[in-house]
Design a protein around this motif. Structure first.
Motif, PDB file in Angstrom:
ATOM      1  N   ALA B  28       0.849  -1.201   0.000  1.00 53.76           N
ATOM      2  CA  ALA B  28       0.000   0.000   0.000  1.00 53.76           C
ATOM      3  C   ALA B  28       0.881   1.247   0.000  1.00 53.76           C
ATOM      4  CB  ALA B  28      -0.922  -0.023   1.214  1.00 53.76           C
ATOM      5  N   HIS B  29       1.952   1.207   0.842  1.00 61.12           N
ATOM      6  CA  HIS B  29       2.848   2.368   0.901  1.00 61.12           C
ATOM      7  C   HIS B  29       3.543   2.587  -0.448  1.00 61.12           C
ATOM      8  CE1 HIS B  29       5.650   5.302   2.586  1.00 61.12           C
ATOM      9  NE2 HIS B  29       6.568   4.691   1.847  1.00 61.12           N
ATOM     10  N   LEU B  30       4.032   1.485  -1.046  1.00 59.72           N
ATOM     11  CA  LEU B  30       4.761   1.606  -2.314  1.00 59.72           C
ATOM     12  C   LEU B  30       3.879   2.184  -3.421  1.00 59.72           C
ATOM     13  CD1 LEU B  30       6.823  -1.728  -2.465  1.00 59.72           C
ATOM     14  CD2 LEU B  30       7.657   0.556  -1.914  1.00 59.72           C
ATOM     15  N   SER B  31       2.628   1.781  -3.432  1.00 58.92           N
ATOM     16  CA  SER B  31       1.771   2.255  -4.514  1.00 58.92           C
ATOM     17  C   SER B  31       1.483   3.753  -4.389  1.00 58.92           C
ATOM     18  CB  SER B  31       0.459   1.453  -4.552  1.00 58.92           C
ATOM     19  OG  SER B  31      -0.279   1.751  -3.390  1.00 58.92           O
ATOM     20  N   GLY B  32       1.629   4.289  -3.158  1.00 62.83           N
ATOM     21  CA  GLY B  32       1.359   5.712  -2.998  1.00 62.83           C
ATOM     22  C   GLY B  32       2.617   6.561  -2.892  1.00 62.83           C
ATOM     23  N   CYS B  33       3.795   5.917  -2.915  1.00 60.46           N
ATOM     24  CA  CYS B  33       5.041   6.666  -2.695  1.00 60.46           C
ATOM     25  C   CYS B  33       6.027   6.390  -3.829  1.00 60.46           C
ATOM     26  CB  CYS B  33       5.646   6.273  -1.350  1.00 60.46           C
ATOM     27  SG  CYS B  33       7.243   7.051  -1.052  1.00 60.46           S
ATOM     28  N   PRO B  34       6.118   7.316  -4.802  1.00 58.01           N
ATOM     29  CA  PRO B  34       7.013   7.090  -5.954  1.00 58.01           C
ATOM     30  C   PRO B  34       8.471   6.890  -5.529  1.00 58.01           C
ATOM     31  CG  PRO B  34       5.749   9.143  -6.200  1.00 58.01           C
ATOM     32  CD  PRO B  34       5.450   8.627  -4.843  1.00 58.01           C
ATOM     33  N   SER B  35       8.892   7.601  -4.488  1.00 59.91           N
ATOM     34  CA  SER B  35      10.295   7.506  -4.087  1.00 59.91           C
ATOM     35  C   SER B  35      10.621   6.099  -3.559  1.00 59.91           C
ATOM     36  CB  SER B  35      10.577   8.590  -3.047  1.00 59.91           C
ATOM     37  OG  SER B  35      11.639   8.197  -2.231  1.00 59.91           O
ATOM     38  N   CYS B  36       9.756   5.561  -2.703  1.00 57.03           N
ATOM     39  CA  CYS B  36       9.991   4.221  -2.170  1.00 57.03           C
ATOM     40  C   CYS B  36       9.821   3.166  -3.257  1.00 57.03           C
ATOM     41  CB  CYS B  36       9.047   3.914  -1.012  1.00 57.03           C
ATOM     42  SG  CYS B  36       9.564   4.725   0.498  1.00 57.03           S
ATOM     43  N   SER B  37       8.898   3.411  -4.153  1.00 54.12           N
ATOM     44  CA  SER B  37       8.679   2.433  -5.212  1.00 54.12           C
ATOM     45  C   SER B  37       9.904   2.375  -6.123  1.00 54.12           C
ATOM     46  CB  SER B  37       7.391   2.776  -5.946  1.00 54.12           C
ATOM     47  OG  SER B  37       7.551   2.686  -7.309  1.00 54.12           O
ATOM     48  N   ARG B  38      10.583   3.531  -6.289  1.00 50.13           N
ATOM     49  CA  ARG B  38      11.824   3.539  -7.070  1.00 50.13           C
ATOM     50  C   ARG B  38      12.922   2.779  -6.325  1.00 50.13           C
ATOM     51  NH1 ARG B  38      14.986   7.395  -7.701  1.00 50.13           N
ATOM     52  NH2 ARG B  38      16.328   6.883  -9.427  1.00 50.13           N
ATOM     53  N   SER B  39      12.989   3.043  -5.006  1.00 50.33           N
ATOM     54  CA  SER B  39      13.986   2.322  -4.191  1.00 50.33           C
ATOM     55  C   SER B  39      13.761   0.817  -4.325  1.00 50.33           C
ATOM     56  CB  SER B  39      13.858   2.695  -2.717  1.00 50.33           C
ATOM     57  OG  SER B  39      14.023   4.078  -2.574  1.00 50.33           O
ATOM     58  N   GLU B  40      12.510   0.429  -4.381  1.00 48.53           N
ATOM     59  CA  GLU B  40      12.191  -1.000  -4.488  1.00 48.53           C
ATOM     60  C   GLU B  40      12.715  -1.561  -5.806  1.00 48.53           C
ATOM     61  OE1 GLU B  40      10.204  -4.741  -4.897  1.00 48.53           O
ATOM     62  OE2 GLU B  40       9.714  -3.081  -6.208  1.00 48.53           O
ATOM     63  N   SER B  41      12.526  -0.791  -6.887  1.00 43.58           N
ATOM     64  CA  SER B  41      12.999  -1.326  -8.173  1.00 43.58           C
ATOM     65  C   SER B  41      14.532  -1.329  -8.214  1.00 43.58           C
ATOM     66  CB  SER B  41      12.384  -0.577  -9.351  1.00 43.58           C
ATOM     67  OG  SER B  41      12.961   0.681  -9.484  1.00 43.58           O
ATOM     68  N   ILE B  42      15.156  -0.414  -7.480  1.00 42.69           N
ATOM     69  CA  ILE B  42      16.625  -0.420  -7.421  1.00 42.69           C
ATOM     70  C   ILE B  42      17.118  -1.653  -6.652  1.00 42.69           C
ATOM     71  CG2 ILE B  42      18.619   0.774  -6.430  1.00 42.69           C
ATOM     72  CD1 ILE B  42      16.985   3.397  -7.054  1.00 42.69           C
ATOM     73  N   GLU B  43      16.451  -1.963  -5.556  1.00 40.05           N
ATOM     74  CA  GLU B  43      16.815  -3.165  -4.786  1.00 40.05           C
ATOM     75  C   GLU B  43      16.701  -4.397  -5.672  1.00 40.05           C
ATOM     76  OE1 GLU B  43      18.162  -4.135  -2.187  1.00 40.05           O
ATOM     77  OE2 GLU B  43      18.122  -2.514  -0.750  1.00 40.05           O
ATOM     78  N   ARG B  44      15.639  -4.438  -6.451  1.00 40.47           N
ATOM     79  CA  ARG B  44      15.447  -5.585  -7.351  1.00 40.47           C
ATOM     80  C   ARG B  44      16.540  -5.652  -8.396  1.00 40.47           C
ATOM     81  NH1 ARG B  44      10.966  -8.589  -6.634  1.00 40.47           N
ATOM     82  NH2 ARG B  44       9.332  -7.486  -5.531  1.00 40.47           N
ATOM     83  N   THR B  45      16.916  -4.473  -8.922  1.00 42.98           N
ATOM     84  CA  THR B  45      17.983  -4.442  -9.922  1.00 42.98           C
ATOM     85  C   THR B  45      19.279  -4.968  -9.325  1.00 42.98           C
ATOM     86  OG1 THR B  45      16.958  -2.502 -10.889  1.00 42.98           O
ATOM     87  CG2 THR B  45      19.220  -2.941 -11.525  1.00 42.98           C
ATOM     88  N   LEU B  46      19.577  -4.546  -8.094  1.00 38.67           N
ATOM     89  CA  LEU B  46      20.812  -5.002  -7.453  1.00 38.67           C
ATOM     90  C   LEU B  46      20.782  -6.525  -7.264  1.00 38.67           C
ATOM     91  CD1 LEU B  46      23.516  -4.368  -6.079  1.00 38.67           C
ATOM     92  CD2 LEU B  46      22.274  -4.076  -3.933  1.00 38.67           C
ATOM     93  N   THR B  47      19.658  -7.031  -6.773  1.00 41.98           N
ATOM     94  CA  THR B  47      19.542  -8.480  -6.587  1.00 41.98           C
ATOM     95  C   THR B  47      19.722  -9.200  -7.918  1.00 41.98           C
ATOM     96  OG1 THR B  47      18.029  -8.172  -4.749  1.00 41.98           O
ATOM     97  CG2 THR B  47      17.991 -10.327  -5.800  1.00 41.98           C
TER      98      THR B  47
END
Lengths: 181, 264
Positions: B28-47
């Motif tokens: 829910a937080h990610l869908s409303g927060c572009p900054s955190c959602s970007r951080s999430e995709s960066i974490e995925r990229t690193l993994t």
């Protein structure tokens, strides 16, 4: 004289243990930084495990047990006598950590795209530049260990593993971002 | 959930370690927060970078043989003198002697199990083929152009999959994907033949239970054929690479494709 049953179970344990040789070697290679020392370390690990096989209780995590033996063997004097004592470090303080912890997030999508293009060699180099403990945490995470299992191997609290992994990954993000430039 | 908390849970989220409730909160937080959602995709990229591109160092075969000798499997553990040797392993002289004796014994044990081992390889090839057929998206790279398919594997495997046959109108190349063959990664090339799907698995050949009589040398490779569960399988090795061709097409047709790929 070893009873047939014991010898058989030890044999079965050995066969299972050998299945982890690749994962152990990979960690050993990233800990020691060269093939000769990695081979010695893995061989020593199996020799130690064989000697302690009686203490291993069936049903517990053999893979984690072997990784723990390998890491302890590496720390307990292994590095001191080796050809390349300067690889990484055993310090728990992370040379990159202080600056990397708060940041490391690429600023825009272009940086993220650049990061995606980092070559394999640079990723290996970035990992090697982390301290020993950070390297271990990152590699064990990739091996599929849970944080609780990593905590057992490193002899520390689960929370500590969590924060070390987060810090190591932040440093890697920073380094890969720099390499991508 | 605030941004600080969200960032600290990203990795657990990726690994599926958050409970359903926390996961829902984070989503829910990610869908409303572009900054955190970007951080999430960066974490995925690193993994993704670490999982796919970090150079892997598998244990050399010589080391594995030494380890097998050091810690004998039940097949070679027959008498207590062996155990005693196992335990007095430390002195270097004993190591040499042990190796001298253990390696032939190991090979003997392995070769007696070869027939069973080859069955295991056949079964694995069929399983892989079934996985490809059953998968909703069997091809990760979809293209009949070999020069698009082959480079796609770069960085995804710890070897370069050498394949001689680039596809033709009769056996068109459909695309490729990364799979597993027993304990190792495999390049999967998918060819078509009329309405049939043919899988070609390419993997590192070392330390697999190859059928007896296989030389593993270079040059034209001798193939091993077998039918299992209604599928025809042709196995061969060439140099450091192993190949498995699997399909429900007629053995004669499959052999023709195998010949194009370089079997004798």
């Amino acid at each position: 004289m070893v009873l047939a049953g014991v010898s058989e179970s030890r044999g079965a344990l050995g066969r299972e243990a050998l299945a982890y040789a690749d994962g152990l070697y990979n960690l050993a290679r990233y800990l020691t930084g060269n093939d000769a020392d990695a081979e010695d370390l893995v061989q020593e690990t199996y020799a130690l495990a064989l000697r302690a096989a009686g203490q291993f209780s069936t049903g517990t995590n053999l893979k984690a047990w072997l990784f723990r033996i390998l890491r302890n063997a590496f720390i307990s004097g292994y590095r001191r006598q080796r050809r390349n004592p300067t690889v990484g470090g055993l310090d728990t303080t992370d040379p990159h950590g202080q600056e990397a912890a708060p940041g490391g997030w690429p600023r825009d999508d272009m940086e993220l795209d650049q990061m995606r293009n980092v070559v394999a060699e640079d990723i290996g180099k970035a990992l090697m530049s982390l301290p020993e403990e950070a390297r271990t945490v990152v590699l064990m995470d990739l091996e599929g260990f849970t944080e609780a299992e990593v905590a057992q191997v490193l002899d520390c609290a689960v929370g500590t593993v969590k924060s070390r992994l987060a810090r190591a990954r932040a440093t890697l993000r920073q380094l890969l971002k720099d390499y991508a430039r | 959930m605030d941004c600080r908390e969200s960032t600290s849970h990203l990795l657990d989220y990726q690994r599926g370690r958050l409970g359903p409730e926390r996961e829902e909160e984070l989503r829910a937080h990610l869908s409303g927060c572009p900054s955190c959602s970007r951080s999430e995709s960066i974490e995925r990229t690193l993994t993704d970078l670490l999982e796919r591109r970090l150079p892997q160092h598998p244990a050399p075969i010589a080391l594995k043989l030494r380890l097998a000798a050091q810690w004998p499997s039940p097949a070679v553990t027959k008498s207590s003198w062996w155990e005693r040797w196992g335990r007095s392993w430390a002195p270097a002289g004993a190591v040499a002697l042990l190796l001298f004796m253990a390696v032939p014994l190991y090979y003997q044990a392995v070769s007696s199990r070869r027939a069973g081992g080859a069955e295991r390889m056949i079964a694995e090839a069929v399983n892989d083929h079934l996985r490809i057929l059953q998968s909703g998206h069997p091809l990760e790279v979809e293209s009949g152009n070999f020069h698009q398919v082959k480079p796609w594997f770069a960085g995804k495997l710890d070897f370069a999959p050498a394949v001689r046959f680039l596809g033709d109108p009769e056996f068109p190349l459909k695309g490729g994907s990364v799979g597993y063959f027993l304990d190792r990664k495999a390049a999967v090339f998918t060819y078509g033949y009329r309405l049939h799907v043919i899988s070609l698995l390419v993997f590192r050949a070392e330390s697999l239970p190859w059928p007896a009589g296989d030389t593993g040398g270079s040059g034209k490779a001798r193939a091993y054929e077998k039918t299992a569960r209604g599928f025809n399988v042709i196995l061969w090795r060439e140099g450091e690479l192993g190949y498995a061709l699997v399909s429900d097409v007629d053995p004669t047709e499959l052999r023709r494709l195998a010949a194009k790929l370089g079997t004798a």
